[in-house]
Write an enzyme that holds these catalytic residues in place. Structure first.
Site, PDB file in Angstrom:
ATOM      1  NE  ARG A  10      -1.667   2.723  -5.224  1.00  0.00           N
ATOM      2  CZ  ARG A  10      -0.690   2.559  -6.119  1.00  0.00           C
ATOM      3  NH1 ARG A  10      -0.600   3.389  -7.128  1.00  0.00           N
ATOM      4  NH2 ARG A  10       0.161   1.568  -6.037  1.00  0.00           N
ATOM      5  CD  GLU A  45      10.890  -9.020 -10.507  1.00  0.00           C
ATOM      6  OE1 GLU A  45      10.037  -8.116 -10.532  1.00  0.00           O
ATOM      7  OE2 GLU A  45      10.955  -9.935 -11.341  1.00  0.00           O
TER       8      GLU A  45
HETATM    9  P1  AMP Z   1       5.227  -4.664  -1.777  1.00  0.00           P
HETATM   10  O1  AMP Z   1       6.365  -3.889  -1.172  1.00  0.00           O
HETATM   11  O2  AMP Z   1       5.666  -5.758  -2.697  1.00  0.00           O
HETATM   12  O3  AMP Z   1       4.277  -5.176  -0.691  1.00  0.00           O
HETATM   13  O4  AMP Z   1       4.409  -3.668  -2.699  1.00  0.00           O
HETATM   14  C1  AMP Z   1       3.476  -2.813  -2.136  1.00  0.00           C
HETATM   15  C2  AMP Z   1       3.441  -1.478  -2.833  1.00  0.00           C
HETATM   16  O5  AMP Z   1       3.391  -1.629  -4.253  1.00  0.00           O
HETATM   17  C3  AMP Z   1       2.176  -0.738  -2.419  1.00  0.00           C
HETATM   18  O6  AMP Z   1       2.505   0.621  -2.224  1.00  0.00           O
HETATM   19  C4  AMP Z   1       1.226  -0.949  -3.579  1.00  0.00           C
HETATM   20  O7  AMP Z   1       0.505   0.234  -3.818  1.00  0.00           O
HETATM   21  C5  AMP Z   1       2.110  -1.306  -4.768  1.00  0.00           C
HETATM   22  N1  AMP Z   1       1.632  -2.515  -5.493  1.00  0.00           N
HETATM   23  C6  AMP Z   1       2.255  -3.717  -5.533  1.00  0.00           C
HETATM   24  N2  AMP Z   1       1.585  -4.596  -6.293  1.00  0.00           N
HETATM   25  C7  AMP Z   1       0.486  -3.956  -6.740  1.00  0.00           C
HETATM   26  C8  AMP Z   1      -0.638  -4.338  -7.565  1.00  0.00           C
HETATM   27  N3  AMP Z   1      -0.763  -5.557  -8.086  1.00  0.00           N
HETATM   28  N4  AMP Z   1      -1.600  -3.402  -7.782  1.00  0.00           N
HETATM   29  C9  AMP Z   1      -1.487  -2.166  -7.266  1.00  0.00           C
HETATM   30  N5  AMP Z   1      -0.461  -1.748  -6.495  1.00  0.00           N
HETATM   31  C10 AMP Z   1       0.527  -2.623  -6.227  1.00  0.00           C
END
Ligand code: AMP
Length: 186
Positions: free
Chosen positions: A67, A104
């Site tokens: 995205r 996770e």
């Molecule tokens: P993180 O590495 O945990 O910061 O996760 C970020 C990535 O996961 C990004 O590319 C987001 O598009 C996706 N992502 C994580 N949580 C969500 C959520 N609640 N809604 C939409 N996309 C999420």
């Protein structure tokens, strides 16, 4: 520096859809497809980002798979800059540099082309390319941290990381390696 008006904020917030229990129970997925297919909301967001980053003297926008490609490529075109995709492992055809990050359960890996920001991360050999990193959402920050590390590894400079949404309660900001800007805090 541009600031969103209350009305602009409401247009953007109102265009993002919450999907409960996707992709698994307990997760509220922030669905930006309803922002993208809403021309007023998409333009309001892109106008704001364009105004913010006009004065940053950037060389490239790097977007995170997948995205981040949408917002990043649109912003790069508006600012007259090159766009660089940070991709999930195994998708890029030329020589890459990779960075692992924890999930996770297990780990994932992102990659970038070694010459994406010029030879040794510089367009003219005099200074590191100035890069803005962008994605739709920061949750734990693992993905974005790995992407910022990649920019550093190939010799460029990540001057800021930008997200449409920040899940503040997960605390990614506290240990994030670059300046972090989020349009909406959740
Ligand atoms: P993180 O590495 O945990 O910061 O996760 C970020 C990535 O996961 C990004 O590319 C987001 O598009 C996706 N992502 C994580 N949580 C969500 C959520 N609640 N809604 C939409 N996309 C999420």
């Amino acid at each position: 520096m541009s600031k969103l008006s209350q009305e602009e904020r409401e247009i953007i917030v109102g265009s993002i859809r919450d999907i409960h229990d996707f992709p698994k129970p307990g997760i509220i997925f922030k669905d930006i497809s309803t922002l993208l297919n809403n021309p007023k909301a998409f333009r309001t967001l892109m106008d704001h980002l364009t105004e913010r980053y006009l004065g940053y003297d950037l060389d490239f926008i790097a977007g995170i798979d997948a995205r981040g490609f949408i917002f990043g490529a649109a912003l790069a075109d508006r600012l007259g800059l090159g766009f660089v995709p940070v991709r999930k492992k195994g998708k890029l055809p030329y020589t890459t540099v990779a960075e692992k990050y924890s999930l996770e359960y297990g780990f994932d890996e992102v990659e970038i082309h070694i010459d994406a920001f010029g030879h040794n991360g510089s367009i003219d050999g005099t200074r590191p390319s100035r890069v803005l990193l962008i994605d739709d959402l920061i949750a734990t920050g693992g993905t974005a941290k790995a992407a910022a590390n990649l920019i550093d590894k190939v010799g460029a400079e990540c001057v800021e990381s930008c997200f449409v949404m920040e899940l503040e309660f997960l605390g990614a900001r506290a240990s994030f390696p670059t300046v972090l800007y989020s349009v909406l805090q959740i």
